[in-house]
Design a protein around this motif. Structure first.
Motif, PDB file in Angstrom:
ATOM      1  N   SER A  23       0.827  -1.204   0.000  1.00 26.24           N
ATOM      2  CA  SER A  23       0.000   0.000   0.000  1.00 26.24           C
ATOM      3  C   SER A  23       0.861   1.252   0.000  1.00 26.24           C
ATOM      4  O   SER A  23       0.610   2.195  -0.740  1.00 26.24           O
ATOM      5  N   THR A  24       1.896   1.282   0.815  1.00 16.94           N
ATOM      6  CA  THR A  24       2.770   2.438   0.900  1.00 16.94           C
ATOM      7  C   THR A  24       3.536   2.638  -0.394  1.00 16.94           C
ATOM      8  O   THR A  24       3.625   3.751  -0.897  1.00 16.94           O
ATOM      9  N   SER A  25       4.065   1.572  -0.952  1.00 15.35           N
ATOM     10  CA  SER A  25       4.833   1.713  -2.185  1.00 15.35           C
ATOM     11  C   SER A  25       3.934   2.116  -3.341  1.00 15.35           C
ATOM     12  O   SER A  25       4.329   2.885  -4.204  1.00 15.35           O
ATOM     13  N   TYR A  26       2.687   1.631  -3.361  1.00 12.90           N
ATOM     14  CA  TYR A  26       1.761   2.024  -4.419  1.00 12.90           C
ATOM     15  C   TYR A  26       1.504   3.520  -4.346  1.00 12.90           C
ATOM     16  O   TYR A  26       1.543   4.221  -5.342  1.00 12.90           O
ATOM     17  N   ALA A  27       1.255   4.009  -3.131  1.00 10.66           N
ATOM     18  CA  ALA A  27       0.940   5.425  -2.952  1.00 10.66           C
ATOM     19  C   ALA A  27       2.116   6.290  -3.410  1.00 10.66           C
ATOM     20  O   ALA A  27       1.923   7.342  -3.996  1.00 10.66           O
ATOM     21  N   GLN A  28       3.337   5.852  -3.158  1.00  6.40           N
ATOM     22  CA  GLN A  28       4.500   6.646  -3.513  1.00  6.40           C
ATOM     23  C   GLN A  28       4.797   6.602  -5.010  1.00  6.40           C
ATOM     24  O   GLN A  28       5.435   7.499  -5.520  1.00  6.40           O
ATOM     25  N   THR A  80      -6.684   8.811  -1.443  1.00  6.35           N
ATOM     26  CA  THR A  80      -7.345   8.078  -0.361  1.00  6.35           C
ATOM     27  C   THR A  80      -6.319   7.431   0.568  1.00  6.35           C
ATOM     28  O   THR A  80      -6.495   7.423   1.780  1.00  6.35           O
ATOM     29  N   ASN A  81      -5.236   6.918   0.008  1.00  6.10           N
ATOM     30  CA  ASN A  81      -4.272   6.137   0.780  1.00  6.10           C
ATOM     31  C   ASN A  81      -3.075   6.915   1.305  1.00  6.10           C
ATOM     32  O   ASN A  81      -2.362   6.418   2.177  1.00  6.10           O
ATOM     33  N   VAL A  90     -12.632  13.279  -1.854  1.00  4.37           N
ATOM     34  CA  VAL A  90     -12.435  11.832  -1.800  1.00  4.37           C
ATOM     35  C   VAL A  90     -13.741  11.112  -2.117  1.00  4.37           C
ATOM     36  O   VAL A  90     -13.759  10.110  -2.842  1.00  4.37           O
ATOM     37  N   TYR A  91     -14.854  11.620  -1.607  1.00  7.05           N
ATOM     38  CA  TYR A  91     -16.181  11.047  -1.872  1.00  7.05           C
ATOM     39  C   TYR A  91     -16.493  11.066  -3.376  1.00  7.05           C
ATOM     40  O   TYR A  91     -16.854  10.044  -3.966  1.00  7.05           O
ATOM     41  N   GLU A 133     -17.416   4.770   1.245  1.00  6.74           N
ATOM     42  CA  GLU A 133     -16.369   3.839   1.689  1.00  6.74           C
ATOM     43  C   GLU A 133     -14.975   4.440   1.491  1.00  6.74           C
ATOM     44  O   GLU A 133     -14.087   4.240   2.318  1.00  6.74           O
ATOM     45  N   SER A 134     -14.794   5.195   0.417  1.00 13.77           N
ATOM     46  CA  SER A 134     -13.516   5.880   0.203  1.00 13.77           C
ATOM     47  C   SER A 134     -13.278   6.915   1.299  1.00 13.77           C
ATOM     48  O   SER A 134     -12.160   7.043   1.815  1.00 13.77           O
TER      49      SER A 134
END
Length: 165
Positions: A15-20, A51-52, A99-100, A126-127
């Motif tokens: 998740s962290t690497s995707y966001a970066q 979102t992340n 975000v919504y 949910e987001s």
């Protein structure tokens, strides 16, 4: 138990690497209908990124990403979002509102479903819940989102939103 902890760590790293790794498209042009299709997957990636990624990180990139998301949503010939005051009850938080809308739009693109207001709203909420959980310390307590978290936990989020449509 060790396997569960290991899985959690792996998911956090992913998740962290995707966001970066997300990069906003450079010199994008959103003029013709085809342009929106060209950037649809970038829109989805941008939605996941905002979102992340914590609000405290990459604030300039967040501002530019918000601008891209809003421009894409405003001009998209396929995605139509109707904001209901009965559902978007967290409107005082501009971050949650973006975000919504982005979560709703991403649902449309990912599922090729541009007509289901219920599923769009649920995805948007949910987001917001996911975003809020990551940023509660910076956002402060938002009663409306807390209510949605409780409904989600009880499995009643979709039925509640449906009652407001």
């Amino acid at each position: 138990m060790k396997k569960l902890v290991s899985l959690f760590v792996v998911l956090c790293v992913i998740s962290t690497s995707y966001a970066q790794e997300f990069e906003l498209p450079k010199n994008y042009k959103l003029v013709k209908a085809e342009d929106y299709d060209t950037y649809a997957q970038d829109f989805v990636k941008a939605t996941k990124w905002i979102t992340n990624t914590p609000l405290s990180e990459e604030t300039t990139k967040r501002k530019d990403t918000y601008a891209f998301i809003m421009k894409w949503l405003q001009g998209s010939p396929k995605v139509s979002i109707t904001i209901s005051q009965d559902i978007a009850t967290f409107i005082e938080s501009s971050d949650c509102l973006i975000v919504y809308m982005a979560g709703w739009g991403a649902y449309c693109v990912e599922n090729d479903d541009y007509k289901d207001n219920l599923k769009g709203n649920v995805s948007g909420i949910e987001s917001v819940i996911s975003f809020y959980n990551r940023n509660k310390g910076l956002l402060g307590k938002i009663k409306a989102v807390e209510k949605y978290k409780k409904l989600q936990k009880k499995g009643k989020l979709a039925s509640y939103i449906e009652s407001k449509l």
